[in-house]
Every structure is written in C-alpha cells, then in structure tokens.
Design a protein around this motif. Structure first.
Motif, PDB file in Angstrom:
ATOM      1  N   ASP A  62       5.748  -5.399   4.300  1.00 42.88           N
ATOM      2  CA  ASP A  62       5.848  -5.921   2.937  1.00 42.88           C
ATOM      3  C   ASP A  62       7.130  -6.729   2.741  1.00 42.88           C
ATOM      4  N   ASP A 109       2.308  -4.813  10.232  1.00 42.75           N
ATOM      5  CA  ASP A 109       1.615  -3.603   9.805  1.00 42.75           C
ATOM      6  C   ASP A 109       1.560  -2.657  10.997  1.00 42.75           C
ATOM      7  N   LEU A 266      -3.996  -1.367  -0.699  1.00 47.62           N
ATOM      8  CA  LEU A 266      -2.662  -0.800  -0.813  1.00 47.62           C
ATOM      9  C   LEU A 266      -2.610  -0.090  -2.150  1.00 47.62           C
TER      10      LEU A 266
END
Length: 341
Positions: A62, A109, A266
């Motif tokens: 992120d 990720d 998410l």
C-alpha cells in the motif's frame, strides 16, 4: 560503523544483562522480515532498526494516506500528499535513524507465489498485517521453513500477541482456526494508537529474546488485553493439535493458493485489488490513461481518477487497486474497461 560507535549507540541495551555485548553481536548478525508496514509494522521496524539488527526486510503493498498518520509512526503529511508507498517511505525514515542496519524495502503484495523468496535468509518473521488470510500464509511458510513467527493484532482498544516456534509450540492454526476470528478490523471499528504501540512492543520483545538466544525467557502464552477497559489475560499456547495440517500433517494449505485470489477485497476500505498477468510501465499507462482520467503519479505508483467516480492505482509489480467499490464484479468491469484483460 566502528566498534566504538556501536558500543556507544547500544550501550544502554548492552547494559541489560540478558542481552549484553554477546547478545548485541548476535543481533547484528540477524535478519528479520516484517510483513505489513502499517500501524504494527512501523513500530516493529522502528524497534528492530534501533536495536541494531543486521538486516531488516519489510514488505507492504500500500501507499501512505492521511488516515494512516494517526497511528503509523514512520510517516508524515508529505508522504501522504505524494502517495509514497509505505515500504519506500519507511526506508527513507529508518535510514536516517540507523545507517548501520541493512534495510530492504519491497513494494509488493505478500502471496503464496512470493512468500518463499521473501522469507529466504530470515531468522524470524514479524506480523504487521491486518488480516488472517495473510497471517495463515505467514504461519504456513514459517513452519514449513522452520522459522519463528511472531503474531500480533490490534483493533479498537484491544490487542494480542504470541510467538510460534516450530518444534517448540503449536502454530497459529492450532490456536485460531480459519473462520474463528471476529472479522473486526481497525478500518471497521477503529483503533487507538497506544494499543498499536503496546502490541508491537510485546512482539519486538519476544523477537529480541529469540534472536539473542534467551529461550528460557520466551513467553509461552497468548497475551490479550483491553487498554481502555483495563482488562488483560493470558492463555497458554496449545500443543500441536493432532489434526493440524501444518504441525502434524506437514501440509501447508495457504501455500497451495497460488493464483486463486486475483481479485481481493481489502476489508473496510472500499478497495478491490486485482493482479495483472505482468507488470506495468507507469510512463506508458500515464500517457494512455491521462486521455480519460485525472492522473497523479510518482516513481512508485500511478493514480487515475475515473469519470465513473472510482479510482485506479497501478503499481509496477502488476497490481491494481480499484478504489471506491467493494463489489469485485464492478472492480473487474472497470479494470477490463481501462486496463484490458
């Protein structure tokens, strides 16, 4: 860093007898992985870097937003305004704190496809995540590779932590079965910053105990507390359960999920993550998308405000965040419309 510099920097830590000069040398030779550089991860990284570990590797998918600043201690308003990936912003800050520690910042990720590469060469893994899907992945990978895993969680005013050591304790699956968690996250019911600091400090302490070799001091319980309501208790970690696929069966379910989660929600963020088949050339996509969308970009990501109201965030590793929807079908429709299949 010279020996004298090191002795001065870590003098108070070495005066603590369970660590001492010998423990400090061991720390300088250790490597840890922190998965997730949000609230827990930033505190964990701060402790590990200041403690003088040899290598601190951290991974996060992120970027910094204003809502992070209340509890994610390594970031500031400039990071949020520029949408800097958390791993990059953390490295920039931590490198100014201790230049003697090797920092490895990875913007990605954490998945079954890359977890073996991420934990390679690590002595311990610290949990800075916010979901049990990733925690089970870390658990399974750590037990497969005989690496200790330090779990932590924080939500509202509650926190919990435990260390799982292959060959000495059961694993996370022995303690919490998939589907048993409440599903509450800080994005849904909030979290206060002091709880984050307490949980990560418990985690960091257990990490230091293990890394310096003080196994007799290792806590063999799950500690849980509610800082607001002045409650706390400990539960002894269970032995390996007879039916545990990881501890007893030497099967690792989370590692078999490669390619199964190409569209991931998410939780609590109105965001769907989609993985492309290959990486993105951000310059190419900036030129293409600015014809139809309002663009903001930096060397690490590209944000496109779509006419429909949603936003696409493209990363070089092939990930796209579709923000503004919790519907995977809607997200895939927008992805196909603007990125293609």
């Amino acid at each position: 860093m010279t020996t004298n510099d090191s002795s001065s920097r870590y003098s108070r830590q070495m005066l603590f007898k369970p660590i001492g000069p010998g423990g400090q040398r061991r720390l300088s030779e250790c490597a840890v992985l922190i998965v997730g550089m949000g609230a827990l991860g930033t505190v964990l990284a701060n402790h590990m870097v200041r403690a003088g570990l040899g290598t601190v590797r951290f991974v996060d998918r992120d970027y910094v937003e204003t809502s992070n600043l209340q509890r994610q201690m390594l970031y500031d308003e400039e990071d949020a305004a520029a949408s800097i990936p958390k791993a990059i912003a953390a490295k920039q800050r931590l490198s100014k704190i201790n230049s003697g520690v090797k920092l490895e910042a990875i913007v990605a990720d954490t998945t079954a496809a890359n977890i073996d590469q991420l934990i390679e060469g690590m002595d311990l893994v610290l949990d800075g995540t916010d979901n049990f899907h990733t925690r089970y992945l870390l658990n399974d990978a750590c037990f497969k590779n005989q690496i200790p895993f330090v779990y932590g969680g924080a939500v509202a005013s509650r926190g919990m932590s435990a260390i799982f050591v292959p060959g000495h304790t059961g694993c996370l699956r022995c303690l919490i079965q998939p589907g048993d968690s409440s599903g509450e996250t800080c994005d849904m019911i909030g979290v206060i910053s002091p709880v984050v600091d307490i949980v990560a400090s418990y985690q960091a302490t257990e990490a230091l105990k293990h890394l310096v070799g003080d196994t007799a001091a290792r806590r063999n319980t799950l500690i849980t507390f509610d800082a607001w309501h002045n409650q706390s208790y400990e539960m002894k970690l269970p032995s390996s359960k007879p039916d545990c696929p990881v501890c007893r069966g030497h099967r690792y379910p989370a590692l078999d999920e490669i390619g199964l989660d190409d569209a991931t929600s998410l939780c609590g963020r109105e965001t769907i993550q989609i993985r492309a088949r290959s990486g993105f050339d951000l310059d190419y996509w900036k030129e293409k998308l600015e014809r139809v969308a309002r663009i903001q970009s930096n060397p690490f990501l590209l944000k496109a405000e779509l006419p429909e109201g949603e936003r696409l965030v493209l990363f070089p590793d092939g990930r796209v965040l579709v923000q503004g929807t919790e519907d995977p079908v809607r997200a895939k429709t927008l992805y196909a419309r603007y990125i293609g299949l």
